[in-house]
Motif scaffolding. Structure first.
Motif, PDB file in Angstrom:
ATOM      1  N   LEU A  11       0.840  -1.192   0.000  1.00  0.00           N
ATOM      2  CA  LEU A  11       0.000   0.000   0.000  1.00  0.00           C
ATOM      3  C   LEU A  11       0.875   1.241   0.000  1.00  0.00           C
ATOM      4  N   SER A  12       0.466   2.217  -0.777  1.00  0.00           N
ATOM      5  CA  SER A  12       1.205   3.471  -0.799  1.00  0.00           C
ATOM      6  C   SER A  12       0.744   4.355   0.363  1.00  0.00           C
ATOM      7  N   ASP A  15      -2.814   5.445  -0.174  1.00  0.00           N
ATOM      8  CA  ASP A  15      -3.763   4.373   0.154  1.00  0.00           C
ATOM      9  C   ASP A  15      -4.040   4.336   1.651  1.00  0.00           C
ATOM     10  N   VAL A  18      -6.180   7.390   2.782  1.00  0.00           N
ATOM     11  CA  VAL A  18      -7.588   7.261   2.385  1.00  0.00           C
ATOM     12  C   VAL A  18      -8.302   6.224   3.249  1.00  0.00           C
ATOM     13  N   ILE A  19      -7.650   5.112   3.548  1.00  0.00           N
ATOM     14  CA  ILE A  19      -8.242   4.100   4.419  1.00  0.00           C
ATOM     15  C   ILE A  19      -8.470   4.668   5.822  1.00  0.00           C
TER      16      ILE A  19
END
Length: 87
Positions: A11-12, A15, A18-19
């Motif tokens: 995951l960047s 990512d 946003v999560i």
């Protein structure tokens, strides 16, 4: 034609951000609603029912769209009472 598709595992930073934001907003909506329901008392049931009815009214045109059979005669022509030689 034996192609293999390789996906990047991991995951960047975007990512993860946003999560995290989605999780925080979801938790706030869940617990905020429960807190407001406790303050509103029994009237909250009426508010939920009214909100559900309004939401379904907004969704109804989109729900029946895929179930319709395409024809030459559009609904607005039928409702308006207009007649055409093409229909």
């Amino acid at each position: 034609m034996n192609r293999t598709i390789r996906f990047r595992q991991g995951l960047s930073q975007l990512d993860l951000i946003v999560i995290g934001i989605g999780g925080a907003m979801g938790t706030g909506v869940l617990f905020g609603t429960a807190g407001m329901a406790a303050l509103a008392g029994p009237g909250v049931v009426l508010a939920w029912v009214l909100g559900a009815v309004m939401g379904l009214n907004a969704l109804y045109p989109h729900l029946v769209t895929p179930t319709g059979t395409p024809t030459l005669q559009a609904d607005f022509v039928r409702y308006s009472g207009a007649r055409s030689s093409l229909l």
